[in-house]
Write a protein that holds these residues in place. Structure first.
Motif, PDB file in Angstrom:
ATOM      1  N   GLU B 347       0.873  -1.178   0.000  1.00 20.13           N
ATOM      2  CA  GLU B 347       0.000   0.000   0.000  1.00 20.13           C
ATOM      3  C   GLU B 347       0.906   1.222   0.000  1.00 20.13           C
ATOM      4  N   GLY B 348       0.840   2.034  -1.053  1.00 25.32           N
ATOM      5  CA  GLY B 348       1.674   3.231  -1.133  1.00 25.32           C
ATOM      6  C   GLY B 348       3.160   2.923  -1.059  1.00 25.32           C
ATOM      7  N   GLY B 349       3.586   1.831  -1.717  1.00 22.13           N
ATOM      8  CA  GLY B 349       5.006   1.508  -1.783  1.00 22.13           C
ATOM      9  C   GLY B 349       5.539   0.767  -0.574  1.00 22.13           C
ATOM     10  N   ARG B 350       4.683   0.574   0.431  1.00 23.27           N
ATOM     11  CA  ARG B 350       5.121  -0.176   1.608  1.00 23.27           C
ATOM     12  C   ARG B 350       4.218  -1.380   1.845  1.00 23.27           C
ATOM     13  N   PHE B 351       4.741  -2.339   2.592  1.00 25.16           N
ATOM     14  CA  PHE B 351       3.983  -3.553   2.851  1.00 25.16           C
ATOM     15  C   PHE B 351       3.349  -3.513   4.238  1.00 25.16           C
ATOM     16  N   GLN B 352       2.091  -3.890   4.313  1.00 25.71           N
ATOM     17  CA  GLN B 352       1.355  -3.877   5.582  1.00 25.71           C
ATOM     18  C   GLN B 352       0.633  -5.206   5.770  1.00 25.71           C
ATOM     19  N   ILE B 353       0.260  -5.460   7.038  1.00 26.17           N
ATOM     20  CA  ILE B 353      -0.465  -6.697   7.350  1.00 26.17           C
ATOM     21  C   ILE B 353      -1.970  -6.429   7.311  1.00 26.17           C
ATOM     22  N   TYR B 354      -2.687  -7.349   6.691  1.00 24.90           N
ATOM     23  CA  TYR B 354      -4.145  -7.251   6.588  1.00 24.90           C
ATOM     24  C   TYR B 354      -4.779  -8.571   7.040  1.00 24.90           C
ATOM     25  N   THR B 355      -6.025  -8.460   7.531  1.00 28.21           N
ATOM     26  CA  THR B 355      -6.830  -9.678   7.684  1.00 28.21           C
ATOM     27  C   THR B 355      -8.072  -9.523   6.805  1.00 28.21           C
ATOM     28  N   ILE B 356      -8.582 -10.666   6.384  1.00 28.51           N
ATOM     29  CA  ILE B 356      -9.796 -10.684   5.561  1.00 28.51           C
ATOM     30  C   ILE B 356     -10.536 -11.973   5.880  1.00 28.51           C
ATOM     31  N   LYS B 357     -11.870 -11.926   5.792  1.00 32.35           N
ATOM     32  CA  LYS B 357     -12.657 -13.152   5.983  1.00 32.35           C
ATOM     33  C   LYS B 357     -12.508 -14.015   4.722  1.00 32.35           C
ATOM     34  N   PRO B 358     -12.615 -15.326   4.882  1.00 31.97           N
ATOM     35  CA  PRO B 358     -12.479 -16.200   3.705  1.00 31.97           C
ATOM     36  C   PRO B 358     -13.516 -15.909   2.618  1.00 31.97           C
ATOM     37  N   ASN B 359     -14.613 -15.229   2.963  1.00 28.09           N
ATOM     38  CA  ASN B 359     -15.589 -14.875   1.924  1.00 28.09           C
ATOM     39  C   ASN B 359     -15.284 -13.533   1.271  1.00 28.09           C
ATOM     40  N   GLY B 360     -14.146 -12.942   1.636  1.00 25.17           N
ATOM     41  CA  GLY B 360     -13.714 -11.708   0.979  1.00 25.17           C
ATOM     42  C   GLY B 360     -14.190 -10.429   1.649  1.00 25.17           C
ATOM     43  N   THR B 361     -14.939 -10.552   2.740  1.00 27.68           N
ATOM     44  CA  THR B 361     -15.433  -9.338   3.420  1.00 27.68           C
ATOM     45  C   THR B 361     -14.523  -8.972   4.597  1.00 27.68           C
ATOM     46  N   GLU B 362     -14.820  -7.811   5.187  1.00 19.78           N
ATOM     47  CA  GLU B 362     -14.145  -7.333   6.403  1.00 19.78           C
ATOM     48  C   GLU B 362     -12.632  -7.248   6.275  1.00 19.78           C
ATOM     49  N   LEU B 363     -12.179  -6.649   5.183  1.00 23.41           N
ATOM     50  CA  LEU B 363     -10.755  -6.385   5.000  1.00 23.41           C
ATOM     51  C   LEU B 363     -10.313  -5.364   6.041  1.00 23.41           C
ATOM     52  N   LYS B 364      -9.220  -5.676   6.742  1.00 19.88           N
ATOM     53  CA  LYS B 364      -8.770  -4.804   7.830  1.00 19.88           C
ATOM     54  C   LYS B 364      -7.253  -4.647   7.773  1.00 19.88           C
ATOM     55  N   GLN B 365      -6.773  -3.389   7.781  1.00 18.17           N
ATOM     56  CA  GLN B 365      -5.332  -3.133   7.813  1.00 18.17           C
ATOM     57  C   GLN B 365      -4.890  -3.020   9.266  1.00 18.17           C
ATOM     58  N   LEU B 366      -3.837  -3.769   9.640  1.00 18.14           N
ATOM     59  CA  LEU B 366      -3.434  -3.821  11.048  1.00 18.14           C
ATOM     60  C   LEU B 366      -2.166  -3.029  11.358  1.00 18.14           C
ATOM     61  N   THR B 367      -1.337  -2.749  10.350  1.00 19.42           N
ATOM     62  CA  THR B 367      -0.074  -2.045  10.599  1.00 19.42           C
ATOM     63  C   THR B 367       0.003  -0.813   9.705  1.00 19.42           C
ATOM     64  N   ASP B 368       0.837   0.159  10.091  1.00 21.88           N
ATOM     65  CA  ASP B 368       1.018   1.325   9.222  1.00 21.88           C
ATOM     66  C   ASP B 368       2.407   1.963   9.336  1.00 21.88           C
ATOM     67  N   THR B 369       3.328   1.320  10.058  1.00 24.20           N
ATOM     68  CA  THR B 369       4.662   1.890  10.226  1.00 24.20           C
ATOM     69  C   THR B 369       5.705   0.971   9.617  1.00 24.20           C
ATOM     70  N   GLY B 370       6.521   1.482   8.697  1.00 20.66           N
ATOM     71  CA  GLY B 370       7.563   0.669   8.071  1.00 20.66           C
ATOM     72  C   GLY B 370       6.966  -0.386   7.161  1.00 20.66           C
ATOM     73  N   ASN B 371       7.758  -1.399   6.831  1.00 20.07           N
ATOM     74  CA  ASN B 371       7.277  -2.546   6.055  1.00 20.07           C
ATOM     75  C   ASN B 371       6.965  -3.686   7.014  1.00 20.07           C
ATOM     76  N   ASN B 372       5.786  -4.282   6.849  1.00 19.48           N
ATOM     77  CA  ASN B 372       5.356  -5.365   7.728  1.00 19.48           C
ATOM     78  C   ASN B 372       4.916  -6.538   6.866  1.00 19.48           C
ATOM     79  N   GLU B 373       5.538  -7.682   7.077  1.00 19.13           N
ATOM     80  CA  GLU B 373       5.325  -8.808   6.166  1.00 19.13           C
ATOM     81  C   GLU B 373       5.298 -10.145   6.916  1.00 19.13           C
ATOM     82  N   GLU B 374       5.016 -11.199   6.165  1.00 19.25           N
ATOM     83  CA  GLU B 374       5.118 -12.591   6.606  1.00 19.25           C
ATOM     84  C   GLU B 374       4.385 -12.867   7.924  1.00 19.25           C
ATOM     85  N   PRO B 375       3.072 -12.604   7.969  1.00 21.43           N
ATOM     86  CA  PRO B 375       2.329 -12.806   9.221  1.00 21.43           C
ATOM     87  C   PRO B 375       2.026 -14.273   9.508  1.00 21.43           C
ATOM     88  N   SER B 376       1.881 -14.590  10.803  1.00 24.00           N
ATOM     89  CA  SER B 376       1.521 -15.951  11.218  1.00 24.00           C
ATOM     90  C   SER B 376       0.715 -15.878  12.512  1.00 24.00           C
TER      91      SER B 376
END
Lengths: 178, 423
Positions: B347-376
């Motif tokens: 998003e805007g040249g940086r990587f952020q962590i998101y969650t989404i429901k398996p049906n494609g709804t409720e997309l949510k961005q969880l991070t906004d500082t630096g690059n955030n990747e490889e969630p578990s």
């Protein structure tokens, strides 16, 4: 079989010797730029310098120095793995050389810039190496002499976080592997 | 014969009745699924009897604090002496609802014997009293076990305090697999073979790891067995082979391989070692993660010319696109409760962590500082570990599933990334 190989050699020489004629490589799909489907038939096998083909085998030292000057990295667009048009002349020179030096095998390494997931970049690097190999194969280089490996974003040549560095890192790199 | 069967049936009946009574009596002090959740004021008193008593209480406090479900007061404000018996009147004025106390003694053989208790201040009752034995050098796992029991007594849920995280650590050019407790403690290097080793994936029983490693110029998928401390090569096509997640029932390893040209998704039966190809396209298809019910797989493909998430059934059929926002979405992982998929997107040249429901709804961005990747996801699905470069060099971080409480847990002296949380 031999005749086909010779024909391919001749064709490659013709093609590389003529700057205005491009090899018809269908750009139908990003990344699958192998160009194995058609060839431009309008060049005939006339302008061949037969002496060139009969050139004797080079010494190790000659091979090394020629490869160092000829086998330049092939660069790629961001998140792309199709061989860019402006890299094709470079690859044609490489193919020509490989056809002349049939005792040399090459490892094509696929690399990526630092951005994005390690896993996806490994796949991307794999496809960069493969499309580079496929382009060389389309120019007549036997696939058996071209191995590929992906390093993804794991082996960078340029460490800064700039567009310039990223471009340098998005590359297919050649290593002699005979 | 008949009598034995009758006896067995009666035994079962008794057990069932006991369970019922237990359930009926159990009170949930914190309903972690309640949206308007109120944090529980709790006091963890330093354990008495051994010099490590303070350390034990500190670790328990830190575990409970990690969940974001509790509030603490400064222990200097405590009225009741650590050695005195529990008296609710000492805690009511402080606004404390639950109190943890413990006594410990060092046994002759050098082991520790600990009794931990949890008290309900409001009801003046003892909610939990349990005895533990442990080696003295394993005080951290012991504290995590006690904290786990406290958490379960108060919430009715299992905690992730005993879970562990593996990550890739880099020193110079060399990348190795490291193992640590979920709170970033007890870090140790466990696999340092190979030029490059990729993110590891756990077996659901926590006894094995699966990862790709570059050895002698060839990629291969390897299995590390913690019980036998041995490594085995599982698969190598000669091209790029990338380990994905193990299915929740532990029977299949999902992976991608470009052995047939472009990277496709495969599965390998861990018992029979039979490999089945699931996708057949000419696109890049990587990073598979299975739903907990074993019916679906989320993965990354570039069918739209850029990497996006797709979901297909486990036989490789019925693929549908999951993500439409953004032009670079990768690294999906399905939560173990099945309700969410976490991934990294640009998003805007940086990587952020998101969650989404398996049906494609409720997309949510969880991070906004630096690059955030490889969630578990953590095993209970309440926390997420991920890689971030917000403080300069890459490190492993943790946050809640809502994005709260983001903090670094990996040591500062190692460049750390690719975390994977045990199930």
């Amino acid at each position: 079989m031999k005749r086909i190989a010779l024909l391919l050699v001749l064709l490659a020489l013709v093609v590389s010797g003529c700057a205005t004629t491009d090899v018809a490589v269908p750009d139908d799909k990003k990344g699958k730029d192998a160009g194995t489907k058609e060839r431009n038939g309008k060049d005939d096998v006339i302008k061949i310098d037969r002496d060139k083909i009969r050139e004797g085998a080079l010494s190790e030292e000659q091979i090394r120095s020629q490869m160092a000057s000829l086998f330049k990295d092939i660069h790629f667009g961001y998140n792309r793995y199709d061989v860019a048009d402006d890299e094709k002349a470079n690859l044609r020179k490489i193919a020509e050389w490989l056809l002349k030096n049939s005792n040399v095998s090459v490892l094509v390494e696929g690399h990526c810039d630092e951005r994005g997931s390690s896993e996806y970049n490994l796949a991307l690097g794999d496809q960069r190496a493969q499309s580079t190999k496929n382009y060389l194969v389309s120019l007549g280089v036997p696939a058996s002499r071209l191995e590929t490996i992906s390093f993804g974003k794991e082996k960078q040549v340029c460490m800064e976080h700039t567009e310039e560095c990223w471009l340098k890192n998005r590359r297919a790199h050649f290593v002699s592997s005979k | 014969m008949e009598i034995t069967r009758l006896a067995a049936t009666m035994c079962l009946l008794v057990v069932a009745l006991l369970c019922l009574r237990e359930n009926a009596a159990a009170r949930v002090y914190i309903d972690i699924n309640s949206p308007g959740l109120k944090r529980l004021p709790i006091a963890v008193v330093d354990f008495v009897g051994i010099t490590e008593g303070t350390e034990l209480a500190d670790i328990i406090r830190s575990d409970l604090d990690f969940t974001g479900l509790f509030v603490f007061i400064n222990k200097n404000a405590f009225i009741e002496d650590a050695t005195a018996p529990f008296n609710p009147d000492n805690w009511r004025p402080l606004g404390i609802d639950a109190v943890v106390k413990g006594t410990a003694e060092a046994e002759a053989d050098g082991s520790l014997s600990v009794v931990a208790s949890v008290y309900d201040v409001v009801e003046s009752s003892n909610i939990l009293k349990k005895k533990y034995a442990s080696r003295k050098d394993l005080i951290r796992p012991l504290a995590h076990k006690i904290a786990d029991d406290i958490y379960e007594a108060l919430t009715g849920q299992k905690s992730c305090f005993g879970s562990r995280i593996v990550f890739i650590g880099q020193e110079g050019d060399r990348k190795s697999i490291y193992l640590m407790d979920y709170d970033g403690q007890r870090v140790k290097k466990i696999v340092s073979k190979g030029d490059v080793t990729m993110k590891a994936h756990w077996s659901p029983d926590g006894k094995k790891l699966f990862y790709s490693s570059l050895r002698n110029g060839r990629w291969g998928i390897y299995e590390l067995d913690f019980d036998t401390v041995s490594e085995e090569k599982l698969f190598s096509s000669g091209a790029t082979d990338l380990a994905g997640d193990v299915t929740q029932d532990g029977s299949y390893l999902l992976f991608s391989s470009s052995g047939k040209g472009s990277p496709n998704i495969y599965r390998l039966h861990l018992g029979t070692k039979i490999v089945t190809r699931l996708t057949h396209s000419d696109y890049i298809e990587v990073s598979p993660s299975a739903s907990p019910d074993g019916k679906s797989i989320v993965y990354v493909a570039d069918k739209s010319t850029v990497p996006q998430l797709y979901i297909m059934s486990t036989d490789g059929m019925d693929s549908r696109r999951l993500t439409f926002e953004g032009s670079y979405n990768t690294s999906p992982e399905w939560s173990r409760s099945g309700d969410l998929i976490v991934y990294s997107g640009r998003e805007g040249g940086r990587f952020q962590i998101y969650t989404i429901k398996p049906n494609g709804t409720e997309l949510k961005q969880l991070t906004d500082t630096g690059n955030n990747e490889e969630p578990s996801f953590s095993p209970d699905g309440r926390l997420i570990t991920f890689t971030s470069d917000r403080d300069g060099a890459k490190g492993v971080y943790v946050m809640t599933v809502n994005g709260d409480g983001q903090k670094r847990i990996s040591p500062r002296n190692i460049r750390a990334f690719g975390p994977s949380w045990s199930h």
